[in-house]
Write an enzyme that holds these catalytic residues in place. Sequence first.
Site, PDB file in Angstrom:
ATOM      1  N   ASP A   1       0.808  -1.230   0.000  1.00 20.71           N
ATOM      2  CA  ASP A   1       0.000   0.000   0.000  1.00 20.71           C
ATOM      3  C   ASP A   1       0.842   1.282   0.000  1.00 20.71           C
ATOM      4  O   ASP A   1       0.562   2.202  -0.771  1.00 20.71           O
ATOM      5  CB  ASP A   1      -1.003   0.004   1.155  1.00 20.71           C
ATOM      6  CG  ASP A   1      -0.352  -0.284   2.497  1.00 20.71           C
ATOM      7  OD1 ASP A   1       0.847  -0.622   2.520  1.00 20.71           O
ATOM      8  OD2 ASP A   1      -1.041  -0.149   3.529  1.00 20.71           O
TER       9      ASP A   1
ATOM     10  N   THR B   1       2.673  -8.120  -0.928  1.00 15.83           N
ATOM     11  CA  THR B   1       2.657  -7.986   0.525  1.00 15.83           C
ATOM     12  C   THR B   1       2.213  -9.310   1.109  1.00 15.83           C
ATOM     13  O   THR B   1       1.236  -9.897   0.615  1.00 15.83           O
ATOM     14  CB  THR B   1       1.727  -6.884   1.058  1.00 15.83           C
ATOM     15  OG1 THR B   1       1.548  -7.077   2.467  1.00 15.83           O
ATOM     16  CG2 THR B   1       0.352  -6.871   0.414  1.00 15.83           C
TER      17      THR B   1
ATOM     18  N   ASP C   1      -3.363  -7.528   1.583  1.00 16.20           N
ATOM     19  CA  ASP C   1      -4.444  -6.566   1.794  1.00 16.20           C
ATOM     20  C   ASP C   1      -4.506  -5.466   0.741  1.00 16.20           C
ATOM     21  O   ASP C   1      -5.236  -4.485   0.914  1.00 16.20           O
ATOM     22  CB  ASP C   1      -4.342  -5.943   3.199  1.00 16.20           C
ATOM     23  CG  ASP C   1      -3.029  -5.219   3.428  1.00 16.20           C
ATOM     24  OD1 ASP C   1      -2.170  -5.236   2.530  1.00 16.20           O
ATOM     25  OD2 ASP C   1      -2.857  -4.639   4.518  1.00 16.20           O
TER      26      ASP C   1
HETATM   27  O1  F6P Z   1       3.764  -4.728   5.394  1.00 15.68           O
HETATM   28  C1  F6P Z   1       3.970  -6.060   5.668  1.00 15.68           C
HETATM   29  C2  F6P Z   1       4.467  -6.303   7.045  1.00 15.68           C
HETATM   30  O2  F6P Z   1       4.993  -7.580   6.953  1.00 15.68           O
HETATM   31  C3  F6P Z   1       3.422  -6.152   8.157  1.00 15.68           C
HETATM   32  O3  F6P Z   1       2.587  -7.228   8.323  1.00 15.68           O
HETATM   33  C4  F6P Z   1       4.298  -5.884   9.373  1.00 15.68           C
HETATM   34  O4  F6P Z   1       3.591  -5.199  10.360  1.00 15.68           O
HETATM   35  C5  F6P Z   1       5.376  -5.055   8.804  1.00 15.68           C
HETATM   36  O5  F6P Z   1       5.512  -5.435   7.452  1.00 15.68           O
HETATM   37  C6  F6P Z   1       6.709  -5.165   9.509  1.00 15.68           C
HETATM   38  O6  F6P Z   1       7.569  -4.240   8.944  1.00 15.68           O
HETATM   39  P1  F6P Z   1       9.113  -4.081   9.200  1.00 15.68           P
HETATM   40  O7  F6P Z   1       9.816  -5.081   8.347  1.00 15.68           O
HETATM   41  O8  F6P Z   1       9.410  -2.685   8.789  1.00 15.68           O
HETATM   42  O9  F6P Z   1       9.333  -4.348  10.656  1.00 15.68           O
END
Ligand code: F6P
Length: 341
Positions: free
Chosen positions: A103, A125, A129
Amino acid sequence: MRVGLLTGGGDVPGLNAAIRAVVKRGEGEYGHSIIGFRNGWRGVVDGDIVPLTRNHIRNVLPSGGTLLGTARYHPHASNGGMDGVLATLEAERIEALICIGGDGTLHAASKVAEAGVKIVAIPKTIDNDVWGTDRSIGFETAVGIATEAIDRVHTTAESHNRVMIVEVMGRSAGWIAVTAGIAGGAEVVLAPEEPFDIDKVIKFLKHRHRAHANFSIVVVAEGAVPAEGTSMSYEAPVGQFGEIVAGAITARVKAEIEERTGFDTRVTVLGHVQRGGSPVPADRILGSRFGVAAIDALARGESNVMTALRGEEVVLVPLPEIAGKVKRVPSELLRVARALA
Ligand code: F6P
């Protein structure tokens, strides 16, 4: 044609399949030059490029992550970001840009498209979503990993007469929680789509352990929240960049269950394990299909669109249509998870 390519946001397994398809199809069929940008939109602003040829994409299909690197950086929300993007695209004579992201990256893509850049987006993703597509790259692999984890937790839960809570990713939608919960036979699934009543969860677990089982599996999406007006008060903590804090909701649910049932309870937070490693065939295939579709769309003169899976077909969806929308788990799927508890 000189076509730019970037991967932005959290990495997922299957990105390299999409990159490979863009390069193979773009170079092989149309004679395009594919210019990769390192680390998402950040690399576009910084002019951090890597020309991509067939030599760069050899043997990448089974590999996880993204060979281009990625970052959570949004040019439209950063000082001088948009000017930086436009300046680099002009300097590198980029005629069209393929953006692979979730997104945040796709929102940035629609802003850059508004500034007159030809863009084709590809959804990825593990959260699944992104609105407008049945599947995003990475989801199927994550569900496989989460299901295996639930299976493994099952045997130890049963041996120790425990309640096992497994937290999976999913900030705004509970796709992984619900599908892996069904596939792994979880007794309780908590997803953001249906704020939960902890009293009902406790009542259910007590009844189950009294009547016919000595263990239970509870799957919690990281974005799950208690329903307003129910007995568990909870203010979700946020990290430095407004992100969800892994393990926070699950720690609260564990405390409630242990205190109110007396059942020995343990927590597993799967975290980034869900995003790592080799993609399953479904993600390799989806990445490949989206990559080919994106290049073919540009060749037909289409832009400001996103590749999307609808049923058996890959179609194009106008980018502005998806902005600001979240694809949530449909009630039928939520019902199945509940019905099989
Ligand atoms: O956007 C996908 C995601 O995997 C989410 O489900 C999760 O909250 C986030 O990324 C974690 O992000 P980061 O890798 O920045 O900790």
